[in-house]
Enzyme design. Sequence first.
Site, PDB file in Angstrom:
ATOM      1  N   GLU A  46      12.501  70.271  17.918  1.00  0.00           N
ATOM      2  CA  GLU A  46      13.507  70.817  18.831  1.00  0.00           C
ATOM      3  C   GLU A  46      14.731  71.327  18.075  1.00  0.00           C
ATOM      4  O   GLU A  46      15.313  72.345  18.453  1.00  0.00           O
ATOM      5  CB  GLU A  46      13.918  69.773  19.874  1.00  0.00           C
ATOM      6  CG  GLU A  46      12.849  69.483  20.923  1.00  0.00           C
ATOM      7  CD  GLU A  46      12.464  70.708  21.734  1.00  0.00           C
ATOM      8  OE1 GLU A  46      13.218  71.682  21.751  1.00  0.00           O
ATOM      9  OE2 GLU A  46      11.377  70.679  22.332  1.00  0.00           O
ATOM     10  N   TYR A 129      20.571  70.992  26.135  1.00  0.00           N
ATOM     11  CA  TYR A 129      19.155  71.363  26.155  1.00  0.00           C
ATOM     12  C   TYR A 129      18.284  70.373  25.380  1.00  0.00           C
ATOM     13  O   TYR A 129      17.274  69.881  25.882  1.00  0.00           O
ATOM     14  CB  TYR A 129      18.929  72.779  25.590  1.00  0.00           C
ATOM     15  CG  TYR A 129      17.485  72.957  25.225  1.00  0.00           C
ATOM     16  CD1 TYR A 129      16.553  73.194  26.203  1.00  0.00           C
ATOM     17  CD2 TYR A 129      17.047  72.738  23.909  1.00  0.00           C
ATOM     18  CE1 TYR A 129      15.202  73.252  25.908  1.00  0.00           C
ATOM     19  CE2 TYR A 129      15.709  72.795  23.606  1.00  0.00           C
ATOM     20  CZ  TYR A 129      14.789  73.060  24.602  1.00  0.00           C
ATOM     21  OH  TYR A 129      13.455  73.079  24.308  1.00  0.00           O
ATOM     22  N   ASP A 147      15.965  76.296  28.884  1.00  0.00           N
ATOM     23  CA  ASP A 147      16.284  77.098  27.692  1.00  0.00           C
ATOM     24  C   ASP A 147      16.216  78.576  28.072  1.00  0.00           C
ATOM     25  O   ASP A 147      16.113  78.920  29.246  1.00  0.00           O
ATOM     26  CB  ASP A 147      15.297  76.769  26.569  1.00  0.00           C
ATOM     27  CG  ASP A 147      13.924  77.312  26.883  1.00  0.00           C
ATOM     28  OD1 ASP A 147      13.576  77.414  28.072  1.00  0.00           O
ATOM     29  OD2 ASP A 147      13.204  77.665  25.942  1.00  0.00           O
TER      30      ASP A 147
END
Length: 371
Positions: A46, A129, A147
């Site tokens: 991520e 996020y 996102d």
Amino acid sequence: MTQVKKNNYNTFSNSLLSWYDINRRILPWRAPPGEISNPYFVYLSEIMLQQTLVKTVIPYFLKFVRKWPDINALAKAELHEINSYWAGLGYYSRAKNLHETAKIISNKFDGFLPTDKNSLMALPGIGEYTSSAIMAIAFDRKSNVVDGNVERVFSRFYAVEKPIKESKIFIKNIAEKHLPDNRHGDYAQALMDLGSLICIPKSPRCKMCPLLAICDVGGTTSAKQYPIKLPKKEKEERYGLFFYLQNKDGAVLFETNKSSGLLANMDVLPSIGWYEESNRFKKSPKFNKKKPNFLGMKWKILDQNLNHIFTHFKLNCSLAIATINDENALVNDLSKSSYRFVQKTNINELALPSLIKKILNALKNNEILDF
DNA sequence: AACTCGGGGGA
DNA sequence: TCCCCAGAGTT
């Protein structure tokens, strides 16, 4: 924009998850169907995926987990070595924050990622996020993961007539309503796979979309115009002069950037500041293109220039080369900075941003220099 | 709220 | 050539 569709939330998530079961991407950080995720893999991926394409990330992710198989190993690494592995991926503050967070998790949390959103958000480099994504994907918790892909999908699904900047809150609220009550990790990834494979920015593949029947713009020629675009700003141009200095052993002079600003903590060729054309002579006495004043050397200015595009400006690079026989003459200059000579066989261990790799490669291809 | 922070894939 | 990508931190 249209009213929120009623009673379609289950249709939405069920259609999406059924599509995902057949079409899901195979990714190195993604657990096979029915298996538990590796939270370290999810976290590392991520961070790398922030503003970065999956295809770009994959080789970096594989390099990292081969070198540092778990978060404790990463915590024990040196930042400079992490930067050398990160080099080329961009947004280098991510690498520093990655290291900081790895140390916190290793030292204070016994090597385990926190399993609540607020604790994750408190870690360097993890924001709204990324914390949501980790909650959903690593821990299968109900979590609104929004996102750029998800914003595009919903801006089309509801034909949102305002740019993302103005509709962010609306889209996030919409996304919240669509969350299913199970398969939270799969759902988050399904939405992103849809955005990446079907609901793509330029020519959406509506005919293959599992949501075609219930999408406001699905299958129409106007689908691709969502989300509404803002006029772009013109990119400014700056000019820089980079110095390539070899000593008598063929070692090359590098310096390490300071820990903030552009290309923070990365290794670069010495240069003057980067200025607009009209200001470069005024602001830097070093920048006399015919006779640059740097380290008291006589420099050969190459005819060949080279451009490099950053997010906010284009950099026009001029190159100056020189060789020095007695580097002791520079001792006073070198001791005041992070300048150092690096043997050519060790250059590949440096943390070189793409800009510098591009310059070195151009010099090599010029065959002026003895690589 | 606006700005800073990389680099490259893909059309 | 241009858009935009599994955004976060700073001012």
